[in-house]
Design a protein around this motif. Structure first.
Motif, PDB file in Angstrom:
ATOM      1  N   CYS A   8       5.554  29.493   0.626  1.00 41.06           N
ATOM      2  CA  CYS A   8       6.704  30.278   1.086  1.00 41.06           C
ATOM      3  C   CYS A   8       7.917  29.958   0.221  1.00 41.06           C
ATOM      4  O   CYS A   8       8.567  30.847  -0.319  1.00 41.06           O
TER       5      CYS A   8
ATOM      6  N   CYS B 129       9.115  30.984   6.496  1.00 44.61           N
ATOM      7  CA  CYS B 129      10.033  31.985   7.040  1.00 44.61           C
ATOM      8  C   CYS B 129       9.287  32.993   7.906  1.00 44.61           C
ATOM      9  O   CYS B 129       9.881  33.676   8.725  1.00 44.61           O
ATOM     10  N   ASP B 130       7.974  33.079   7.724  1.00 46.54           N
ATOM     11  CA  ASP B 130       7.129  34.004   8.490  1.00 46.54           C
ATOM     12  C   ASP B 130       7.414  35.474   8.218  1.00 46.54           C
ATOM     13  O   ASP B 130       6.926  36.333   8.952  1.00 46.54           O
TER      14      ASP B 130
ATOM     15  N   CYS C  90       8.135  36.613   4.587  1.00 46.32           N
ATOM     16  CA  CYS C  90       7.901  36.989   3.185  1.00 46.32           C
ATOM     17  C   CYS C  90       6.420  37.296   2.932  1.00 46.32           C
ATOM     18  O   CYS C  90       5.557  37.020   3.754  1.00 46.32           O
TER      19      CYS C  90
ATOM     20  N   CYS D 203       4.119  34.207   3.066  1.00 46.66           N
ATOM     21  CA  CYS D 203       3.757  33.808   4.431  1.00 46.66           C
ATOM     22  C   CYS D 203       2.701  34.746   5.008  1.00 46.66           C
ATOM     23  O   CYS D 203       1.741  34.302   5.633  1.00 46.66           O
TER      24      CYS D 203
HETATM   25 ZN   LIG Z   1       7.870  32.792   3.812  1.00 46.35          ZN
END
Ligand SMILES: [Zn+2]
Length: 283
Positions: free
Chosen positions: A50, A58-59, A61, A64
């Protein structure tokens, strides 16, 4: 999807590896169950690819997302082949040579080396070459049933995450207490302190087995510290340090051999109440 239900302690420790925009080169995850180790390895790998400073993962991008779907080209999992008992040398060699190839999508690529307690010492030594001088864009996440299965030189190159005791064995508070007493007693000149420390073992075979296992690990830590290595049992950090400083290496090795011999004889010794007496006399 990944299981991110790790304890606050584990999460904090993991986050600390990424503090101030840093990113670890090599992580060893040990203890817990195989599933837990693999989940945590995947989470760590995701955080590395990430690369979002301050809030990884960050969940949101692409890195991710691909990590979550297990399709990230820069997260490579290597394990022993299903039909083999341990890692294959050719696979480890491949990791060592390909670690120098630059990543595809992310700024860093990650090798997950899963279950390295199934990796021979020879292969661990091969791996050491790359762990000693990894390219800046390559990271390694190792998982192992227990940290003792990893050779010292590899251990010294990794940051560690302990999911709990190996193979799901949780030491009881009683065993932790007895080992703590024993650790104090071995430094005492008084026989009485040793008798007192081993008294709870009398008539309790289960506790005796547990205490011996734990005490062996404790002594291994003291020996490692005495030889310039690191301790692994977090519960006994201060005590293993003290014991390593106050006893000679020769004495530590002698005690280690004694306790290992007692542990081996426990299973076929019907007279195990005597063991605490032997332990007392020989420490
Ligand atoms: Zn990320």
């Amino acid at each position: 999807m990944m299981n991110n239900n790790f304890s606050k302690e584990i999460t904090n420790k993991l986050n600390s590896f990424f503090a101030d925009g840093r990113s670890p080169h090599a992580v060893l995850i040990y203890g817990g169950s195989e599933d837990e180790r693999y989940s945590l390895a995947r989470l760590t790998a995701k955080m590395i690819v990430c690369g979002e400073q301050d809030r990884t993962p960050c969940d949101t991008c692409e890195n991710c997302r691909k990590a979550d779907e297990s399709i990230h080209p820069d997260i490579i999992t290597v394990t022993k082949p299903e039909d083999k008992k341990s890692f294959v040398k050719a696979d480890v060699k491949k990791v060592v040579s390909e670690a120098h190839l630059t990543p595809n999508d992310a700024l860093k690529k990650v090798y997950i080396l899963s279950e390295v307690h199934l990796m021979s010492e020879e292969c661990q030594n091969l791996l050491l070459k790359i762990l000693e001088e990894p390219p800046t864009y390559t990271a390694f996440v190792l998982t192992s049933q227990n940290a003792n299965a990893v050779i010292g030189t590899v251990l010294s190159r990794v940051v560690r995450l302990n999911l709990g005791n190996a193979s799901g064995v949780e030491y009881s508070q009683k065993a932790l207490d007895v080992v703590s007493e024993l650790a104090t007693a071995v430094l005492s000149p008084y026989e009485y302190d040793k008798i007192k420390a081993t008294a709870p073992l009398d008539g309790n075979k289960k506790l005796t087995a547990e205490v011996l296992e734990l005490f062996i690990s404790f002594l291994r830590d003291a020996i490692a510290l005495r030889s310039g290595g690191k301790a692994l049992l977090e519960d006994f950090e201060a005590q293993s340090k003290e014991v390593s400083e106050k006893l000679s290496l020769g004495k530590l090795l002698e005690m280690y051999d004694t306790v290992c011999a007692i542990r081996r004889s426990l299973d076929n010794n019907p007279n195990y109440t005597l063991l605490s007496a032997i332990l007392c006399v020989r420490l």
